[in-house]
Design a protein around this motif. Sequence first.
Motif, PDB file in Angstrom:
ATOM      1  N   GLY A  66      32.679  20.036  40.390  1.00 53.44           N
ATOM      2  CA  GLY A  66      33.748  20.130  39.410  1.00 53.44           C
ATOM      3  C   GLY A  66      34.844  19.111  39.661  1.00 53.44           C
ATOM      4  O   GLY A  66      35.357  18.489  38.736  1.00 53.44           O
ATOM      5  N   LYS A  67      35.185  18.921  40.927  1.00 54.15           N
ATOM      6  CA  LYS A  67      36.213  17.937  41.281  1.00 54.15           C
ATOM      7  C   LYS A  67      35.738  16.529  40.965  1.00 54.15           C
ATOM      8  O   LYS A  67      36.475  15.724  40.435  1.00 54.15           O
ATOM      9  CB  LYS A  67      36.571  18.049  42.762  1.00 54.15           C
ATOM     10  N   ASN A  68      34.495  16.220  41.300  1.00 57.36           N
ATOM     11  CA  ASN A  68      33.963  14.880  41.036  1.00 57.36           C
ATOM     12  C   ASN A  68      33.882  14.609  39.544  1.00 57.36           C
ATOM     13  O   ASN A  68      34.146  13.518  39.091  1.00 57.36           O
ATOM     14  CB  ASN A  68      32.581  14.716  41.673  1.00 57.36           C
ATOM     15  N   SER A  69      33.499  15.597  38.769  1.00 63.47           N
ATOM     16  CA  SER A  69      33.386  15.405  37.322  1.00 63.47           C
ATOM     17  C   SER A  69      34.750  15.177  36.697  1.00 63.47           C
ATOM     18  O   SER A  69      34.910  14.337  35.829  1.00 63.47           O
ATOM     19  CB  SER A  69      32.732  16.625  36.668  1.00 63.47           C
ATOM     20  N   SER A  70      35.757  15.915  37.138  1.00 62.47           N
ATOM     21  CA  SER A  70      37.073  15.778  36.534  1.00 62.47           C
ATOM     22  C   SER A  70      37.776  14.500  36.970  1.00 62.47           C
ATOM     23  O   SER A  70      38.611  13.974  36.258  1.00 62.47           O
ATOM     24  CB  SER A  70      37.942  16.991  36.871  1.00 62.47           C
ATOM     25  N   ASN A  71      37.423  13.956  38.126  1.00 64.70           N
ATOM     26  CA  ASN A  71      38.049  12.726  38.620  1.00 64.70           C
ATOM     27  C   ASN A  71      37.390  11.463  38.093  1.00 64.70           C
ATOM     28  O   ASN A  71      37.939  10.395  38.194  1.00 64.70           O
ATOM     29  CB  ASN A  71      38.018  12.690  40.152  1.00 64.70           C
ATOM     30  N   SER A  72      36.207  11.560  37.546  1.00 66.18           N
ATOM     31  CA  SER A  72      35.493  10.364  37.100  1.00 66.18           C
ATOM     32  C   SER A  72      35.754  10.125  35.618  1.00 66.18           C
ATOM     33  O   SER A  72      34.983  10.533  34.782  1.00 66.18           O
ATOM     34  CB  SER A  72      33.998  10.498  37.389  1.00 66.18           C
ATOM     35  N   GLY A  73      36.817   9.455  35.330  1.00 67.87           N
ATOM     36  CA  GLY A  73      37.238   9.242  33.952  1.00 67.87           C
ATOM     37  C   GLY A  73      36.259   8.461  33.106  1.00 67.87           C
ATOM     38  O   GLY A  73      36.120   8.708  31.926  1.00 67.87           O
ATOM     39  N   ASN A  74      35.532   7.514  33.696  1.00 65.60           N
ATOM     40  CA  ASN A  74      34.637   6.664  32.918  1.00 65.60           C
ATOM     41  C   ASN A  74      33.266   7.266  32.692  1.00 65.60           C
ATOM     42  O   ASN A  74      32.496   6.764  31.907  1.00 65.60           O
ATOM     43  CB  ASN A  74      34.467   5.304  33.612  1.00 65.60           C
ATOM     44  N   SER A  75      32.930   8.344  33.372  1.00 63.99           N
ATOM     45  CA  SER A  75      31.566   8.860  33.262  1.00 63.99           C
ATOM     46  C   SER A  75      31.541  10.235  32.601  1.00 63.99           C
ATOM     47  O   SER A  75      30.865  11.128  33.055  1.00 63.99           O
ATOM     48  CB  SER A  75      30.917   8.923  34.642  1.00 63.99           C
ATOM     49  N   SER A  76      32.283  10.392  31.525  1.00 64.26           N
ATOM     50  CA  SER A  76      32.319  11.689  30.858  1.00 64.26           C
ATOM     51  C   SER A  76      30.965  12.075  30.298  1.00 64.26           C
ATOM     52  O   SER A  76      30.600  13.234  30.291  1.00 64.26           O
ATOM     53  CB  SER A  76      33.378  11.699  29.754  1.00 64.26           C
ATOM     54  N   ASN A  77      30.183  11.091  29.846  1.00 65.34           N
ATOM     55  CA  ASN A  77      28.858  11.402  29.335  1.00 65.34           C
ATOM     56  C   ASN A  77      27.934  11.891  30.432  1.00 65.34           C
ATOM     57  O   ASN A  77      27.194  12.838  30.250  1.00 65.34           O
ATOM     58  CB  ASN A  77      28.234  10.183  28.649  1.00 65.34           C
ATOM     59  N   SER A  78      27.960  11.251  31.607  1.00 61.48           N
ATOM     60  CA  SER A  78      27.060  11.667  32.670  1.00 61.48           C
ATOM     61  C   SER A  78      27.462  13.033  33.222  1.00 61.48           C
ATOM     62  O   SER A  78      26.609  13.834  33.547  1.00 61.48           O
ATOM     63  CB  SER A  78      27.024  10.631  33.786  1.00 61.48           C
ATOM     64  N   SER A  79      28.742  13.336  33.315  1.00 63.15           N
ATOM     65  CA  SER A  79      29.131  14.650  33.806  1.00 63.15           C
ATOM     66  C   SER A  79      28.794  15.722  32.783  1.00 63.15           C
ATOM     67  O   SER A  79      28.431  16.832  33.137  1.00 63.15           O
ATOM     68  CB  SER A  79      30.621  14.685  34.172  1.00 63.15           C
ATOM     69  N   ARG A  80      28.869  15.380  31.504  1.00 59.88           N
ATOM     70  CA  ARG A  80      28.486  16.331  30.466  1.00 59.88           C
ATOM     71  C   ARG A  80      26.996  16.608  30.556  1.00 59.88           C
ATOM     72  O   ARG A  80      26.549  17.730  30.447  1.00 59.88           O
ATOM     73  CB  ARG A  80      28.850  15.789  29.084  1.00 59.88           C
TER      74      ARG A  80
END
Length: 94
Positions: A66-80
């Motif tokens: 969750g922390k990594n997904s919220s901190n990675s601004g450029n990879s919203s598609n990959s975290s989704r």
Amino acid sequence: MANNNNNSKNNNNNKMSYEEAGRKGGKTTSQNHDKEFYQEIGEKGGEATASNHDKEFYQEIGEKGGKNSSNSGNSSNSSRSRSNNSNNNSSNNG
């Protein structure tokens, strides 16, 4: 890149690097097996992980994810995408 691999072989008495061996092995495996094979080994790995870890382990890695997904601004598609995959996996394990 191919030239670098050839040079590294020559410098190491024609021995293949671990990286190259892994790449070749992975490519061969993917050519010899279908999607079902990977689903089966993934399920076995998940079962092994579940038998070796407790609830706290999953809570910790969930927090880290969750922390990594919220901190990675450029990879919203990959975290989704990862989020969708974990939802699918958890519903299958029900």
